[in-house]
Scaffold this motif. Sequence first.
Motif, PDB file in Angstrom:
ATOM      1  N   LEU A   1      -6.968   7.257   1.668  1.00  0.00           N
ATOM      2  CA  LEU A   1      -5.534   7.291   1.897  1.00  0.00           C
ATOM      3  C   LEU A   1      -4.928   8.537   1.271  1.00  0.00           C
ATOM      4  O   LEU A   1      -5.282   8.920   0.155  1.00  0.00           O
ATOM      5  CB  LEU A   1      -4.871   6.043   1.300  1.00  0.00           C
ATOM      6  N   PHE A   2      -4.010   9.162   1.988  1.00  0.00           N
ATOM      7  CA  PHE A   2      -3.300  10.295   1.412  1.00  0.00           C
ATOM      8  C   PHE A   2      -1.897  10.357   1.983  1.00  0.00           C
ATOM      9  O   PHE A   2      -1.635   9.878   3.087  1.00  0.00           O
ATOM     10  CB  PHE A   2      -4.039  11.611   1.634  1.00  0.00           C
TER      11      PHE A   2
ATOM     12  N   ASN B   1      -7.489  15.595   0.531  1.00  0.00           N
ATOM     13  CA  ASN B   1      -8.380  16.102  -0.510  1.00  0.00           C
ATOM     14  C   ASN B   1      -9.366  14.988  -0.847  1.00  0.00           C
ATOM     15  O   ASN B   1      -9.003  14.000  -1.482  1.00  0.00           O
ATOM     16  CB  ASN B   1      -7.588  16.503  -1.750  1.00  0.00           C
ATOM     17  N   PRO B   2     -10.624  15.110  -0.422  1.00  0.00           N
ATOM     18  CA  PRO B   2     -11.581  14.019  -0.620  1.00  0.00           C
ATOM     19  C   PRO B   2     -11.823  13.673  -2.082  1.00  0.00           C
ATOM     20  O   PRO B   2     -12.255  12.557  -2.392  1.00  0.00           O
ATOM     21  CB  PRO B   2     -12.856  14.552   0.054  1.00  0.00           C
ATOM     22  N   GLU B   3     -11.531  14.594  -2.977  1.00  0.00           N
ATOM     23  CA  GLU B   3     -11.759  14.330  -4.398  1.00  0.00           C
ATOM     24  C   GLU B   3     -10.604  13.555  -5.027  1.00  0.00           C
ATOM     25  O   GLU B   3     -10.782  12.859  -6.028  1.00  0.00           O
ATOM     26  CB  GLU B   3     -11.975  15.639  -5.150  1.00  0.00           C
ATOM     27  N   LYS B   4      -9.417  13.666  -4.442  1.00  0.00           N
ATOM     28  CA  LYS B   4      -8.242  13.013  -5.019  1.00  0.00           C
ATOM     29  C   LYS B   4      -7.766  11.802  -4.234  1.00  0.00           C
ATOM     30  O   LYS B   4      -7.122  10.910  -4.787  1.00  0.00           O
ATOM     31  CB  LYS B   4      -7.095  14.023  -5.136  1.00  0.00           C
ATOM     32  N   ALA B   5      -8.050  11.743  -2.932  1.00  0.00           N
ATOM     33  CA  ALA B   5      -7.551  10.645  -2.105  1.00  0.00           C
ATOM     34  C   ALA B   5      -8.216   9.329  -2.504  1.00  0.00           C
ATOM     35  O   ALA B   5      -9.451   9.253  -2.535  1.00  0.00           O
ATOM     36  CB  ALA B   5      -7.818  10.938  -0.634  1.00  0.00           C
ATOM     37  N   PRO B   6      -7.425   8.301  -2.836  1.00  0.00           N
ATOM     38  CA  PRO B   6      -8.028   7.014  -3.205  1.00  0.00           C
ATOM     39  C   PRO B   6      -8.764   6.386  -2.030  1.00  0.00           C
ATOM     40  O   PRO B   6      -8.311   6.468  -0.881  1.00  0.00           O
ATOM     41  CB  PRO B   6      -6.820   6.170  -3.619  1.00  0.00           C
ATOM     42  N   ARG B   7      -9.907   5.752  -2.319  1.00  0.00           N
ATOM     43  CA  ARG B   7     -10.714   5.122  -1.284  1.00  0.00           C
ATOM     44  C   ARG B   7     -10.667   3.610  -1.426  1.00  0.00           C
ATOM     45  O   ARG B   7     -10.547   3.078  -2.535  1.00  0.00           O
ATOM     46  CB  ARG B   7     -12.167   5.603  -1.361  1.00  0.00           C
ATOM     47  N   MET B   8     -10.784   2.944  -0.293  1.00  0.00           N
ATOM     48  CA  MET B   8     -10.798   1.489  -0.282  1.00  0.00           C
ATOM     49  C   MET B   8     -12.209   0.985   0.000  1.00  0.00           C
ATOM     50  O   MET B   8     -13.024   1.675   0.613  1.00  0.00           O
ATOM     51  CB  MET B   8      -9.845   0.953   0.806  1.00  0.00           C
ATOM     52  N   VAL B   9     -12.476  -0.245  -0.441  1.00  0.00           N
ATOM     53  CA  VAL B   9     -13.729  -0.916  -0.129  1.00  0.00           C
ATOM     54  C   VAL B   9     -13.387  -2.176   0.665  1.00  0.00           C
ATOM     55  O   VAL B   9     -12.253  -2.676   0.593  1.00  0.00           O
ATOM     56  CB  VAL B   9     -14.517  -1.276  -1.405  1.00  0.00           C
ATOM     57  N   PRO B  10     -14.325  -2.701   1.460  1.00  0.00           N
ATOM     58  CA  PRO B  10     -14.027  -3.892   2.271  1.00  0.00           C
ATOM     59  C   PRO B  10     -13.505  -5.056   1.428  1.00  0.00           C
ATOM     60  O   PRO B  10     -13.963  -5.302   0.312  1.00  0.00           O
ATOM     61  CB  PRO B  10     -15.385  -4.226   2.893  1.00  0.00           C
TER      62      PRO B  10
ATOM     63  N   GLN C   1     -10.312  -5.217   0.505  1.00  0.00           N
ATOM     64  CA  GLN C   1      -9.158  -4.729  -0.261  1.00  0.00           C
ATOM     65  C   GLN C   1      -7.944  -4.546   0.634  1.00  0.00           C
ATOM     66  O   GLN C   1      -8.066  -4.247   1.821  1.00  0.00           O
ATOM     67  CB  GLN C   1      -9.469  -3.384  -0.924  1.00  0.00           C
ATOM     68  N   LYS C   2      -6.762  -4.712   0.011  1.00  0.00           N
ATOM     69  CA  LYS C   2      -5.502  -4.344   0.647  1.00  0.00           C
ATOM     70  C   LYS C   2      -4.835  -3.267  -0.193  1.00  0.00           C
ATOM     71  O   LYS C   2      -4.703  -3.425  -1.416  1.00  0.00           O
ATOM     72  CB  LYS C   2      -4.557  -5.543   0.781  1.00  0.00           C
ATOM     73  N   ALA C   3      -4.444  -2.180   0.458  1.00  0.00           N
ATOM     74  CA  ALA C   3      -3.689  -1.129  -0.212  1.00  0.00           C
ATOM     75  C   ALA C   3      -2.233  -1.224   0.236  1.00  0.00           C
ATOM     76  O   ALA C   3      -1.952  -1.385   1.422  1.00  0.00           O
ATOM     77  CB  ALA C   3      -4.248   0.241   0.141  1.00  0.00           C
ATOM     78  N   THR C   4      -1.311  -1.127  -0.715  1.00  0.00           N
ATOM     79  CA  THR C   4       0.115  -1.220  -0.417  1.00  0.00           C
ATOM     80  C   THR C   4       0.804   0.050  -0.876  1.00  0.00           C
ATOM     81  O   THR C   4       0.738   0.418  -2.058  1.00  0.00           O
ATOM     82  CB  THR C   4       0.749  -2.435  -1.115  1.00  0.00           C
ATOM     83  N   TRP C   5       1.459   0.717   0.075  1.00  0.00           N
ATOM     84  CA  TRP C   5       2.216   1.936  -0.216  1.00  0.00           C
ATOM     85  C   TRP C   5       3.693   1.593  -0.245  1.00  0.00           C
ATOM     86  O   TRP C   5       4.238   1.089   0.736  1.00  0.00           O
ATOM     87  CB  TRP C   5       1.934   3.005   0.827  1.00  0.00           C
ATOM     88  N   ASP C   6       4.350   1.848  -1.372  1.00  0.00           N
ATOM     89  CA  ASP C   6       5.778   1.612  -1.513  1.00  0.00           C
ATOM     90  C   ASP C   6       6.525   2.850  -1.033  1.00  0.00           C
ATOM     91  O   ASP C   6       6.390   3.932  -1.612  1.00  0.00           O
ATOM     92  CB  ASP C   6       6.120   1.303  -2.971  1.00  0.00           C
ATOM     93  N   LYS C   7       7.325   2.702   0.029  1.00  0.00           N
ATOM     94  CA  LYS C   7       8.008   3.854   0.621  1.00  0.00           C
ATOM     95  C   LYS C   7       9.031   4.465  -0.328  1.00  0.00           C
ATOM     96  O   LYS C   7       9.270   5.678  -0.298  1.00  0.00           O
ATOM     97  CB  LYS C   7       8.715   3.437   1.911  1.00  0.00           C
ATOM     98  N   THR C   8       9.661   3.631  -1.150  1.00  0.00           N
ATOM     99  CA  THR C   8      10.696   4.126  -2.056  1.00  0.00           C
ATOM    100  C   THR C   8      10.100   4.778  -3.296  1.00  0.00           C
ATOM    101  O   THR C   8      10.453   5.896  -3.669  1.00  0.00           O
ATOM    102  CB  THR C   8      11.628   2.981  -2.474  1.00  0.00           C
TER     103      THR C   8
ATOM    104  N   LYS D   1       7.007   5.615  -3.669  1.00  0.00           N
ATOM    105  CA  LYS D   1       5.936   6.538  -3.283  1.00  0.00           C
ATOM    106  C   LYS D   1       4.711   6.394  -4.190  1.00  0.00           C
ATOM    107  O   LYS D   1       4.157   7.377  -4.709  1.00  0.00           O
ATOM    108  CB  LYS D   1       6.434   7.990  -3.264  1.00  0.00           C
ATOM    109  N   ASP D   2       4.317   5.139  -4.382  1.00  0.00           N
ATOM    110  CA  ASP D   2       3.087   4.878  -5.130  1.00  0.00           C
ATOM    111  C   ASP D   2       2.254   3.840  -4.393  1.00  0.00           C
ATOM    112  O   ASP D   2       2.741   3.167  -3.479  1.00  0.00           O
ATOM    113  CB  ASP D   2       3.374   4.439  -6.564  1.00  0.00           C
ATOM    114  N   ILE D   3       1.006   3.719  -4.794  1.00  0.00           N
ATOM    115  CA  ILE D   3       0.070   2.860  -4.075  1.00  0.00           C
ATOM    116  C   ILE D   3      -0.604   1.897  -5.050  1.00  0.00           C
ATOM    117  O   ILE D   3      -0.854   2.240  -6.213  1.00  0.00           O
ATOM    118  CB  ILE D   3      -0.989   3.721  -3.333  1.00  0.00           C
ATOM    119  N   SER D   4      -0.855   0.674  -4.572  1.00  0.00           N
ATOM    120  CA  SER D   4      -1.536  -0.331  -5.389  1.00  0.00           C
ATOM    121  C   SER D   4      -2.608  -1.005  -4.545  1.00  0.00           C
ATOM    122  O   SER D   4      -2.546  -0.993  -3.307  1.00  0.00           O
ATOM    123  CB  SER D   4      -0.536  -1.376  -5.907  1.00  0.00           C
ATOM    124  N   PHE D   5      -3.594  -1.601  -5.207  1.00  0.00           N
ATOM    125  CA  PHE D   5      -4.711  -2.227  -4.518  1.00  0.00           C
ATOM    126  C   PHE D   5      -4.909  -3.650  -5.022  1.00  0.00           C
ATOM    127  O   PHE D   5      -4.645  -3.954  -6.188  1.00  0.00           O
ATOM    128  CB  PHE D   5      -6.004  -1.424  -4.760  1.00  0.00           C
ATOM    129  N   GLU D   6      -5.387  -4.516  -4.125  1.00  0.00           N
ATOM    130  CA  GLU D   6      -5.743  -5.878  -4.511  1.00  0.00           C
ATOM    131  C   GLU D   6      -6.797  -6.425  -3.562  1.00  0.00           C
ATOM    132  O   GLU D   6      -6.900  -6.000  -2.413  1.00  0.00           O
ATOM    133  CB  GLU D   6      -4.512  -6.792  -4.506  1.00  0.00           C
TER     134      GLU D   6
END
Length: 395
Positions: free
Chosen positions: A278-279, A286-295, A297-304, A306-311
């Motif tokens: 995700l970027f 940037n493959p070194e900085k972009a966070p990756r997900m594993v099967p 998982q849910k990634a949530t991007w907050d539009k306001t 502008k941060d991301i969380s995983f669960e």
Amino acid sequence: MIHFDKMVKTAIKLADMILRGKRIERTDIEGDLFSDEDRDYVIEHLSDPVKIEAQHKIAKELCKTRDKDWKKIEAAIRPPDKKVRYLYSWARIAAVFAGFIAIGYFFFRDHLSGEPPADAVAGEQHITLRLPDGSITVLEETADGAIKDRSGGIIGVRRGRSINYRKTEKAVNTTVPEYHEIQIPFGKTFELILSDGTTVNLNAGSSLKYPIHFTGEGNRQVFLEGEAYFDVEKNPEQPFVVETDGINIQVLGTRFVVNSYKEESRIHTVLLEGSVALFEKGKDYNPEKAPRMVPGQKATWDKTQKDISFEDVDTGVYTGWIEGKLIFNHVVFGEILRRLERYYDIAIINKNKNLDKEIFTAGFEGESVENILNYFGRNYPFEYTVRGDSIVISP
């Protein structure tokens, strides 16, 4: 004093949305002229089937006579209780009136015969395909046929709620992509098989812009608004990128769900198989900085923020809609209502603001919207009224 130029711009925008079969959301009624109550009023009146029929009658008359008589329009949509009418905000009255006039303008501009187009029947929603030249084709769900390019060559086959684009050598030789954009109205879903073999299932109220043929260079990029399930064909030479209003999802070959409706404050990505990175939209991958997900998982991007969380999640909760299921897992009622609107193609106006914040977990399949609301009402009592294709929840 009402700023009439802003009002007309808003009205023309709403009229265009109605004629294209798109449901009006609060966020579509912009500006500081409207309170939340005003927005609810405008949405309710521009979505009322009885009033929509009145719009079409008025539009036909305007097309024939060019007579923009306010009294005729007011008579067609005047509330039955005249005393109540005087309590309405003048801003919202003007928006609804101007909306009807703008609809008449659209009919007059595009249909000089005075007859409304076949795809503008009151209360009807259609799947539409925007072609590279900007023209729009209505996709009849009961009809099969060929999808052709500008030269008349067959590039895909349509069967009901599905289009299969053919793989051809043109995908390698093309240097400048041409795009199709499909719009899925509320109450419907659609399947696309893209020219590279990738399968996309689109949920109600979604749109996808995608190349007719992917070029032989760069990424395989598509643009999503709404919700879609992707089963991406592997191609190490060309990563597949889904661009949304906030983040981009880059994959080589995998299965995942993206939920990116414009009226929601967050974008969700759920990974079923493979790996995705995700970027942020507008930035380089940037493959070194972009966070990756594993099967799982849910990634949530907050539009306001502008941060991301995983669960970690049960992925079945987020793919049930493909099979016609409605699954809510710890979801606030306000979001549940928006999902019900999209699923059932119905407008729901909630005047019980405390109810919006209640959290529910439930699953449904084959139930009417009334049965679903009754279920929630047993846990948190509330009353509602059905008015044609709209539901109003009492304060």
